[in-house]
Design an enzyme around this catalytic site. Structure first.
Site, PDB file in Angstrom:
ATOM      1  N   PRO A  88       0.818  -1.222   0.000  1.00  0.00           N
ATOM      2  CG  PRO A  88      -0.140  -1.127   2.127  1.00  0.00           C
ATOM      3  CD  PRO A  88       0.652  -2.007   1.224  1.00  0.00           C
ATOM      4  CG  ASP A 168      -9.919  -0.377 -22.598  1.00  0.00           C
ATOM      5  OD1 ASP A 168     -10.919  -0.962 -23.016  1.00  0.00           O
ATOM      6  OD2 ASP A 168      -8.842  -0.924 -22.338  1.00  0.00           O
TER       7      ASP A 168
HETATM    8  N1  ADE Z   1      -0.865  -5.082  -0.064  1.00  0.00           N
HETATM    9  C1  ADE Z   1      -1.693  -4.650   0.912  1.00  0.00           C
HETATM   10  N2  ADE Z   1      -2.427  -3.635   0.505  1.00  0.00           N
HETATM   11  C2  ADE Z   1      -2.070  -3.374  -0.784  1.00  0.00           C
HETATM   12  C3  ADE Z   1      -2.464  -2.427  -1.762  1.00  0.00           C
HETATM   13  N3  ADE Z   1      -3.401  -1.508  -1.509  1.00  0.00           N
HETATM   14  N4  ADE Z   1      -1.879  -2.476  -2.970  1.00  0.00           N
HETATM   15  C4  ADE Z   1      -0.923  -3.380  -3.237  1.00  0.00           C
HETATM   16  N5  ADE Z   1      -0.503  -4.300  -2.352  1.00  0.00           N
HETATM   17  C5  ADE Z   1      -1.075  -4.312  -1.141  1.00  0.00           C
END
Ligand code: ADE
Length: 249
Positions: A88, A168
């Site tokens: 994240p 797209d």
């Molecule tokens: N692992 C945990 N959350 C994630 C996210 N939002 N994007 C990519 N990998 C992740």
């Protein structure tokens, strides 16, 4: 395109790889996918892949040794691939990111679990961190599937109709126009007449304006963050004049 996936849950990918466009892309040799179980590189009786964080606190951290060994093994087989950690904290994944990644020779995805990956592995073995959105998943596996899906459909020959990826949503910085198919009337609602007219120029104009309107209403940020084309500008100005007239009346 050769994909490598490193995960502690390899079975998650079975169904994903066995369906639809992805299955066909594998069958047609457009992509190869190799899933590696990080646990195969873990030592000890319990083959642990995680450990407590130095400094204390909640959650576990992915141990560096098995992960580094797994990455080295996969990289040996795919020396030209870019190594991506799903996290994240990474660069937000967008259509433009998919376009970029589709030009790579190969991609290796590290699916993080627990609280994260030991920072030393990130520094030594990861080319880039990528996030699929501002929310926390329990692991990177769904994110790897999202990226593989979005990238694969951009590869030549992967979609049935060659030009469908070009039209797209997002590819022109606009959302797509609405779509209709048979029957001509469904639950009392008719398909817009222009689509049945056979007038291709009129249909194109309708689609262009509907796409622009949809983008303006649902995702004005997409228009605010780029230069407008002459045609877009003309349509928007026409709508403005129309709205001004309505307000003045
Ligand atoms: N692992 C945990 N959350 C994630 C996210 N939002 N994007 C990519 N990998 C992740």
């Amino acid at each position: 395109m050769d994909y490598g996936i490193l995960t502690i849950f390899p079975g998650i990918f079975d169904s994903f790889l066995a369906h639809g466009i992805i299955r066909r892309a594998v069958a047609d040799g457009i992509i190869t996918v190799s899933v590696t179980d990080i646990r195969d590189f873990a030592k000890g009786r319990h083959r642990e892949t995680d450990d407590r964080p130095y400094g204390g606190g909640a959650g576990m951290v992915m141990k560096p040794e098995p992960l580094a060994e797994a990455i080295k093994t996969v990289r040996n087989k795919q020396p030209d691939a870019k190594t991506i950690l799903l996290s994240p904290q990474g660069r937000p994944f967008q259509q433009q990111t998919a376009d970029e990644l589709a030009r790579e020779n190969g991609l290796i995805f590290i699916c993080g679990r627990y609280e994260g990956v030991d920072e030393r592995v990130c520094r030594a073995y990861i080319d880039e961190e990528v996030s699929i959105g501002d929310y926390i998943l329990t692991g990177g596996e769904p994110a790897a599937m999202v990226i593989i899906d979005a990238v694969t459909r951009l590869l030549p020959g992967s979609l049935g109709c060659e030009d469908s990826a070009e039209k797209d949503s997002f590819s022109d910085g606009r959302l797509e126009h609405p779509h209709y198919t048979r029957p001509p009337v469904f639950e009392g609602e008719a398909v817009p007449e222009v689509l049945l007219s056979g007038n291709h120029a009129a249909i194109e104009t309708w689609r262009f304006e509907e796409a622009l309107l949809r983008t303006l209403v649902r995702r004005p940020d997409l228009l605010a963050n780029r230069a407008l084309s002459k045609a877009e500008e003309e349509v928007l100005k026409r709508w403005c004049r129309h709205i001004e007239k309505l307000v003045a009346e």
